[in-house]
Enzyme design. Structure first.
Site, short mmCIF file in Angstrom:
data_model
loop_
_atom_site.label_atom_id
_atom_site.label_comp_id
_atom_site.label_asym_id
_atom_site.label_seq_id
_atom_site.Cartn_x
_atom_site.Cartn_y
_atom_site.Cartn_z
N LYS A 37 0.93 -1.32 -0.03
CA LYS A 37 0.14 0.12 0.07
C LYS A 37 0.96 1.16 -0.13
O LYS A 37 2.14 1.04 0.12
CB LYS A 37 -0.92 0.15 1.33
CG LYS A 37 -0.06 -0.05 2.67
CD LYS A 37 -1.13 -0.20 3.89
CE LYS A 37 -0.30 -0.29 4.83
NZ LYS A 37 -1.07 -0.66 6.16
N ARG A 135 -10.81 -0.06 14.73
CA ARG A 135 -10.63 0.86 13.74
C ARG A 135 -11.68 0.11 12.69
O ARG A 135 -12.89 0.69 12.48
CB ARG A 135 -9.16 0.35 12.92
CG ARG A 135 -8.78 1.37 12.09
CD ARG A 135 -7.28 1.44 11.60
NE ARG A 135 -6.97 0.13 10.77
CZ ARG A 135 -5.70 -0.03 10.49
NH1 ARG A 135 -4.85 1.06 10.66
NH2 ARG A 135 -5.09 -1.10 10.11
N HIS A 164 -6.02 -6.98 13.28
CA HIS A 164 -4.69 -6.25 13.20
C HIS A 164 -3.95 -5.83 14.72
O HIS A 164 -4.75 -5.50 15.55
CB HIS A 164 -5.00 -4.88 12.20
CG HIS A 164 -3.73 -4.07 11.87
ND1 HIS A 164 -2.65 -4.73 11.26
CD2 HIS A 164 -3.55 -2.73 12.35
CE1 HIS A 164 -1.67 -3.79 11.08
NE2 HIS A 164 -2.22 -2.65 11.76
N ARG A 220 1.58 -10.77 7.35
CA ARG A 220 1.42 -9.50 6.47
C ARG A 220 2.44 -8.50 6.80
O ARG A 220 2.02 -7.20 7.01
CB ARG A 220 0.17 -8.81 6.61
CG ARG A 220 -1.17 -9.58 6.66
CD ARG A 220 -2.48 -9.01 6.48
NE ARG A 220 -2.43 -8.16 7.81
CZ ARG A 220 -3.23 -8.41 9.00
NH1 ARG A 220 -3.71 -9.87 9.13
NH2 ARG A 220 -2.97 -7.74 10.01
N TYR A 264 14.84 31.08 5.42
CA TYR A 264 13.65 32.02 5.85
C TYR A 264 13.43 31.82 7.29
O TYR A 264 14.13 31.03 8.08
CB TYR A 264 12.21 30.89 5.63
CG TYR A 264 12.10 30.91 3.94
CD1 TYR A 264 11.59 32.02 3.25
CD2 TYR A 264 12.09 29.71 3.42
CE1 TYR A 264 11.11 32.22 1.96
CE2 TYR A 264 11.40 29.70 2.00
CZ TYR A 264 11.11 30.79 1.33
OH TYR A 264 11.04 30.78 -0.12
N CYS A 311 13.38 24.67 2.75
CA CYS A 311 12.49 25.50 2.15
C CYS A 311 11.71 24.19 1.24
O CYS A 311 12.02 22.95 1.24
CB CYS A 311 13.21 26.29 0.86
SG CYS A 311 14.61 27.07 1.74
N ASP A 313 11.86 23.65 -2.06
CA ASP A 313 12.77 22.90 -3.16
C ASP A 313 14.10 22.65 -2.65
O ASP A 313 14.83 22.33 -3.49
CB ASP A 313 12.57 23.57 -4.41
CG ASP A 313 11.29 24.05 -4.55
OD1 ASP A 313 10.38 23.13 -4.71
OD2 ASP A 313 10.97 25.25 -4.65
C1 LIG Z 1 -0.14 -1.52 6.89
C2 LIG Z 1 -0.63 -2.94 7.29
C3 LIG Z 1 -0.03 -3.81 7.54
C4 LIG Z 1 1.41 -3.86 7.52
O1 LIG Z 1 1.92 -3.19 8.60
P1 LIG Z 1 3.58 -3.05 8.83
O2 LIG Z 1 3.66 -2.34 10.28
O3 LIG Z 1 4.21 -2.11 7.59
O4 LIG Z 1 4.20 -4.34 8.83
C5 LIG Z 1 -0.43 -5.27 7.91
N1 LIG Z 1 -1.82 -5.39 7.80
C6 LIG Z 1 -2.67 -4.36 8.17
C7 LIG Z 1 -4.35 -4.58 8.06
C8 LIG Z 1 -2.36 -3.08 7.46
O5 LIG Z 1 -3.06 -2.11 7.30
#
Ligand SMILES: *Cc1c(COP(=O)(O)O)cnc(C)c1O
Length: 373
Positions: A37, A135, A164, A220, A264, A311, A313
């Site tokens: 992602k 969530r 999660h 994951r 700046y 800045c 850039d």
């Molecule tokens: C982003 C995400 C992950 C990966 O998380 P990391 O901490 O980058 O390993 C796994 N599962 C879900 C549902 C996520 O949103």
């Protein structure tokens, strides 16, 4: 790359990605869903997905429909789970593109069911159970009826069930054990009703690295795949290699007299005459402005401080009264130069944020180069 191209580049080391996938897989011993992602954590969605697919990753995970569609349009054939909460009208597109769907409520189950029936094409779903993140997902203590509804669905093929972790980056947090217990209790419902167990997955990078009990049937990992630790203080059980370097070149050299402020707001001025170089990257590239007078870069193998405000850039670096640097000298913002290294974790710490935000913040104005593979 043409000689006139901007010298500020993100270099992605595909061999580091392969290495990380290999050692993480060796550590967990179960299939890996590579999380790509947010433009593969800034590394480039399609090139990273292609490489992971070539390296035999079992599955990919993204947050949103559009990310999954981009992968399909690029010819990625792996199973892809869209992990975010879906909106009802998206269900048909998810099914049409052959994306696996996160079903996080009874309502969404019905929407997916209706879309699949209308298309005459089954949907592949993963049930999302909330074990403590608050969530998305059905609370683990209400998972029974949710699981039964999914099992009864005619058009939804139940492939997985997942949750999660909220605190897995901290090896000492008791939260992870609680979440694991709640998750396993929810999964036990399949046994109670005599249904086959779908793929159970729970571990993000923190879970992969610090909590072997969370590995279950699939993991994951996101940030660890890219060789960056979710928590720089924790000791990882495997050696990961950072895949991303961020480099630029000196574009200007000058001597700044004592007392003359730089950039700046005139927030910084040298006590004695000093040599200052300008580097052509700024917060317009996603390099955080919070690194003003706090960050460091590598020039000619030495750590040098960023001085004054960053800045949009450009920013300035103090190389000291006797420092040498020439126009077009390499400047390393993240990565190695000589025997010095600036890690993404160091940059995050100096910027007062987490490594995730540094990686995904680097935007499309910076060209990505791919090496290795
Ligand atoms: C982003 C995400 C992950 C990966 O998380 P990391 O901490 O980058 O390993 C796994 N599962 C879900 C549902 C996520 O949103």
């Amino acid at each position: 790359m043409a000689d006139t191209a901007r010298p500020t580049r993100i270099r992605v080391d595909l061999d580091a990605l392969s290495h990380n996938l290999r050692v993480l897989r060796g550590h967990v011993g179960v299939p890996v869903m590579g999380i790509v992602k947010a433009n593969a954590y800034g590394h480039g969605l399609v090139p990273v997905a292609r490489h992971l697919q070539a390296q035999g990753v079992e599955q990919l995970g993204v947050a949103f429909l559009e990310e999954g569609v981009a992968l399909r349009q690029a010819g990625i054939t792996l199973p892809i789970l869209v992990m975010g909460g879906i909106f009802g009208p998206q269900a048909a597109d998810l099914i049409r593109h052959g994306l696996e769907i996160t079903v996080s409520s009874l309502d969404k189950l019905r929407q997916v069911e209706a879309a699949a029936e209308a298309l005459g094409r089954p949907a592949t779903i993963h049930l999302k159970v909330d074990t403590g993140m608050e969530r998305i997902g059905v609370h683990s203590y209400n998972a029974g009826p949710f699981i039964e509804a999914a099992l009864a669905s005619r058009w939804c093929r139940l492939k997985g069930i997942y949750s999660h972790l909220a605190c897995a980056d901290d090896p000492d947090s008791p939260m992870t054990a609680w979440q694991l217990e709640r998750f396993l209790e929810a999964c036990a419902h399949f046994e109670r009703v005599g249904a086959p167990m779908p793929v159970r997955h729970l571990a993000n990078s923190g879970g992969v690295l610090h909590f072997p009990g969370t590995h279950l049937d699939m993991v994951r990992p996101g940030i660890a795949l890219y060789g960056v630790l979710p928590d720089a203080a924790a000791r990882p059980p495997v050696r990961l290699r950072p895949a991303m370097s961020l480099v630029s070149q000196v574009v200007y050299f000058k001597v700044v007299p004592a007392g003359h402020p730089v950039s700046y707001g005139a927030t910084w001025a040298p006590a004695t005459d000093t040599r200052v170089v300008t580097v052509p990257i700024g917060y317009g590239d996603g390099y955080p402005r919070s690194l003003s007078s706090r960050g460091e870069v590598l020039i000619r193998g030495r750590r040098r401080p960023i001085i004054g405000r960053i800045c949009m850039d450009q920013f300035m670096v103090d190389i000291g009264p006797d420092g040498t640097a020439y126009n077009e000298d390499e400047v390393v913002l993240i990565g190695r130069q000589g025997d010095q290294e600036i890690r993404c974790e160091d940059v995050a710490e100096a910027a007062g944020t987490i490594p995730y935000e540094i990686l995904v913040g680097l935007n499309g104005r910076i060209p990505r180069d791919y090496v290795g593979g």
